[in-house]
Design a protein around this motif. Structure first.
Motif, PDB file in Angstrom:
ATOM      1  N   LEU A  17       0.794  -1.221   0.000  1.00 17.88           N
ATOM      2  CA  LEU A  17       0.000   0.000   0.000  1.00 17.88           C
ATOM      3  C   LEU A  17       0.831   1.279   0.000  1.00 17.88           C
ATOM      4  O   LEU A  17       0.497   2.242  -0.678  1.00 17.88           O
ATOM      5  CB  LEU A  17      -0.949   0.002   1.206  1.00 17.88           C
ATOM      6  CG  LEU A  17      -1.961  -1.145   1.253  1.00 17.88           C
ATOM      7  CD1 LEU A  17      -2.851  -1.005   2.470  1.00 17.88           C
ATOM      8  CD2 LEU A  17      -2.782  -1.204  -0.019  1.00 17.88           C
ATOM      9  N   SER A  20      -0.417   5.085  -0.798  1.00 15.57           N
ATOM     10  CA  SER A  20      -1.482   5.142  -1.809  1.00 15.57           C
ATOM     11  C   SER A  20      -2.731   5.870  -1.316  1.00 15.57           C
ATOM     12  O   SER A  20      -3.542   6.338  -2.121  1.00 15.57           O
ATOM     13  CB  SER A  20      -1.855   3.735  -2.270  1.00 15.57           C
ATOM     14  OG  SER A  20      -2.244   2.936  -1.165  1.00 15.57           O
ATOM     15  N   ASP A  21      -2.914   5.986  -0.005  1.00 22.14           N
ATOM     16  CA  ASP A  21      -4.072   6.706   0.527  1.00 22.14           C
ATOM     17  C   ASP A  21      -3.873   8.222   0.490  1.00 22.14           C
ATOM     18  O   ASP A  21      -4.784   8.980   0.802  1.00 22.14           O
ATOM     19  CB  ASP A  21      -4.369   6.253   1.963  1.00 22.14           C
ATOM     20  CG  ASP A  21      -3.180   6.473   2.900  1.00 22.14           C
ATOM     21  OD1 ASP A  21      -2.027   6.517   2.402  1.00 22.14           O
ATOM     22  OD2 ASP A  21      -3.394   6.606   4.117  1.00 22.14           O
ATOM     23  N   GLN A  22      -2.653   8.659   0.096  1.00 20.39           N
ATOM     24  CA  GLN A  22      -2.336  10.083  -0.043  1.00 20.39           C
ATOM     25  C   GLN A  22      -1.670  10.305  -1.401  1.00 20.39           C
ATOM     26  O   GLN A  22      -0.453  10.421  -1.483  1.00 20.39           O
ATOM     27  CB  GLN A  22      -1.409  10.534   1.090  1.00 20.39           C
ATOM     28  CG  GLN A  22      -1.972  10.270   2.484  1.00 20.39           C
ATOM     29  CD  GLN A  22      -0.939  10.534   3.574  1.00 20.39           C
ATOM     30  OE1 GLN A  22      -0.584  11.672   3.820  1.00 20.39           O
ATOM     31  NE2 GLN A  22      -0.477   9.476   4.212  1.00 20.39           N
ATOM     32  N   GLU A  26       2.270  10.784  -2.460  1.00 19.50           N
ATOM     33  CA  GLU A  26       2.915   9.693  -3.182  1.00 19.50           C
ATOM     34  C   GLU A  26       3.641  10.206  -4.428  1.00 19.50           C
ATOM     35  O   GLU A  26       4.772   9.798  -4.716  1.00 19.50           O
ATOM     36  CB  GLU A  26       1.886   8.631  -3.561  1.00 19.50           C
ATOM     37  CG  GLU A  26       2.505   7.361  -4.138  1.00 19.50           C
ATOM     38  CD  GLU A  26       1.467   6.283  -4.374  1.00 19.50           C
ATOM     39  OE1 GLU A  26       1.659   5.163  -3.895  1.00 19.50           O
ATOM     40  OE2 GLU A  26       0.459   6.575  -5.049  1.00 19.50           O
ATOM     41  N   LYS A  90      -1.283   1.994 -10.510  1.00 17.93           N
ATOM     42  CA  LYS A  90      -2.461   1.824  -9.655  1.00 17.93           C
ATOM     43  C   LYS A  90      -2.467   0.455  -8.981  1.00 17.93           C
ATOM     44  O   LYS A  90      -2.919   0.310  -7.852  1.00 17.93           O
ATOM     45  CB  LYS A  90      -3.734   2.004 -10.488  1.00 17.93           C
ATOM     46  CG  LYS A  90      -3.959   3.438 -10.952  1.00 17.93           C
ATOM     47  CD  LYS A  90      -5.275   3.581 -11.687  1.00 17.93           C
ATOM     48  CE  LYS A  90      -5.503   5.036 -12.114  1.00 17.93           C
ATOM     49  NZ  LYS A  90      -6.791   5.197 -12.840  1.00 17.93           N
ATOM     50  N   LYS A  92      -0.978  -2.082  -6.913  1.00 17.75           N
ATOM     51  CA  LYS A  92       0.075  -2.081  -5.899  1.00 17.75           C
ATOM     52  C   LYS A  92       0.549  -3.489  -5.536  1.00 17.75           C
ATOM     53  O   LYS A  92       1.200  -3.689  -4.516  1.00 17.75           O
ATOM     54  CB  LYS A  92      -0.436  -1.392  -4.622  1.00 17.75           C
ATOM     55  CG  LYS A  92      -0.948   0.029  -4.834  1.00 17.75           C
ATOM     56  CD  LYS A  92       0.131   0.960  -5.335  1.00 17.75           C
ATOM     57  CE  LYS A  92      -0.392   2.375  -5.527  1.00 17.75           C
ATOM     58  NZ  LYS A  92       0.636   3.288  -6.054  1.00 17.75           N
ATOM     59  N   LYS A 175      -2.816  -7.226   2.407  1.00 15.69           N
ATOM     60  CA  LYS A 175      -2.490  -5.797   2.408  1.00 15.69           C
ATOM     61  C   LYS A 175      -1.315  -5.513   3.339  1.00 15.69           C
ATOM     62  O   LYS A 175      -1.423  -5.633   4.548  1.00 15.69           O
ATOM     63  CB  LYS A 175      -3.718  -4.977   2.835  1.00 15.69           C
ATOM     64  CG  LYS A 175      -4.850  -5.014   1.822  1.00 15.69           C
ATOM     65  CD  LYS A 175      -6.008  -4.132   2.254  1.00 15.69           C
ATOM     66  CE  LYS A 175      -7.124  -4.166   1.208  1.00 15.69           C
ATOM     67  NZ  LYS A 175      -8.265  -3.308   1.608  1.00 15.69           N
ATOM     68  N   ASP A 177       0.707  -2.756   4.672  1.00 19.78           N
ATOM     69  CA  ASP A 177       0.635  -1.303   4.816  1.00 19.78           C
ATOM     70  C   ASP A 177       2.018  -0.733   5.151  1.00 19.78           C
ATOM     71  O   ASP A 177       2.270  -0.246   6.252  1.00 19.78           O
ATOM     72  CB  ASP A 177      -0.377  -0.932   5.901  1.00 19.78           C
ATOM     73  CG  ASP A 177      -0.809   0.524   5.796  1.00 19.78           C
ATOM     74  OD1 ASP A 177      -0.376   1.199   4.844  1.00 19.78           O
ATOM     75  OD2 ASP A 177      -1.570   0.982   6.664  1.00 19.78           O
ATOM     76  N   ASN A 271       2.198   5.335   9.522  1.00 18.27           N
ATOM     77  CA  ASN A 271       2.920   6.327   8.726  1.00 18.27           C
ATOM     78  C   ASN A 271       4.284   6.644   9.316  1.00 18.27           C
ATOM     79  O   ASN A 271       5.247   6.892   8.592  1.00 18.27           O
ATOM     80  CB  ASN A 271       2.097   7.617   8.599  1.00 18.27           C
ATOM     81  CG  ASN A 271       1.025   7.503   7.534  1.00 18.27           C
ATOM     82  OD1 ASN A 271       1.140   6.698   6.612  1.00 18.27           O
ATOM     83  ND2 ASN A 271      -0.029   8.297   7.657  1.00 18.27           N
TER      84      ASN A 271
END
Length: 317
Positions: A17, A20-22, A26, A90, A92, A175, A177, A271
């Motif tokens: 990941l 990828s949520d930001q 990224e 896209k 991952k 996943k 992370d 993070n």
């Protein structure tokens, strides 16, 4: 049922990941990591070349520095290319085999660097505290043996630690992370009791982090005592100058990697762990050649001579 699901997860690989949520972060990090990786390769390769080409640098200090640069190139290469590929698409996904290979190589090289930095501290101790016997003590055979020990010990501990980690059933969790496959992160995915793995990781971390750091601190304790006994201010400055670059690298590298490994596997924010791992795998290997080059007249002189010689050779052609 759990083991079957774990095997299916292994076959499908992982979703790395990262950030990828930001998406904006990224994209920014992609550009930074790409440039850092390129400069890392160029900087560390330059140190290896000047250490081999310039006869003045055929000393134990630069032999170990060349090994450090080689470790840094390989260490970053085990992480950065895959990370850049993952960040640029896209999808991952990362294959199970690719993740395991990265796990073995990255941990092995990181462990080797821990030992190598301790070896370099011993070299500085001998140079400052026993200068008259330096050539006798740090003879080529001992230097090769110490460097070989650093490389082999890292690979052996990686083989043991990673073999234990990949045997953990993941029970369908795919996943990951994180920014790359790393032992503490994979332990979090396990659906069984990981007390043994966490304990073994802690012991390995103590051996490869706390013990080398302790030896480095002892070495620099003796070095400080020896330097303070030097009456000449210029002599004290020169002695501290030969050690300060290594000490800065030690503080940066060990500070970040200890934060990642000497804590419970299921603690720390996700993070925070990503940025710490990013620092010691991408940033620190670039800082090494910068610090050694900027603070070392011999390396700067050798680089300048190599560049001028290459320019003159090109003009003649």
């Amino acid at each position: 049922w759990k083991m079957e699901e774990a095997n299916n997860s292994s076959g499908n690989g992982f979703l790395l990941l990262g950030f990828s949520d930001q998406p904006q972060l990224e994209r920014c990090l992609f550009i930074i990591i790409l440039h850092f990786y390129i400069f890392n390769i160029l900087g560390n390769t330059a140190i290896i070349l000047v250490s081999c080409v310039d006869a003045k640098l055929h000393t134990p200090m630069y032999f170990f520095l060349s090994n450090l640069s080689c470790v840094d190139i390989c260490f970053t290469t085990s992480v950065a290319p895959q990370l850049l590929v993952t960040m640029s698409k896209k999808d991952k996904s990362m294959s199970y085999g690719g993740c395991v290979a990265q796990l073995y190589v990255a941990m092995g090289l990181g462990s080797s660097e821990c030992i190598l930095l301790a070896v370099m501290a011993y070299d500085r101790y001998v140079a400052v505290c026993r200068p008259l016997h330096y050539a006798t003590i740090m003879h080529p055979k001992l230097c090769v043996a110490l460097a070989s020990t650093a490389w082999l010990s890292g690979l052996v501990t990686s083989l043991i630690q990673c073999s234990l980690t990949v045997q953990l059933p993941l029970c369908g969790h795919r996943k990951l992370d994180h920014i790359f496959c790393e032992v503490p992160v994979l332990i979090k995915l396990a659906c069984v009791d990981t007390t043994f793995n966490e304990g073994e990781l802690f012991v390995a971390s103590v051996v490869f982090l706390i013990v080398p750091v302790s030896l480095i601190l002892v070495s620099y304790g003796f070095i400080t005592q020896a330097v303070l006994r030097i009456k000449s201010a210029a002599g004290r400055k020169k002695a501290f100058g030969t050690c300060s670059s290594h000490l800065i690298v030690v503080i940066i590298f060990y500070g970040t990697i200890i934060f990642m490994y000497l804590q419970p596997a299921k603690s720390s924010s996700k993070n925070q762990g990503k940025f710490v791992s990013l620092f010691y795998t991408i940033v620190t290997p670039l800082l090494n050649p910068i610090i050694y080059t900027l603070r070392n007249k011999d390396v700067k002189g050798a680089l300048r001579a190599m560049v001028i010689g290459h320019a003159l050779g090109s003009e003649r052609l």
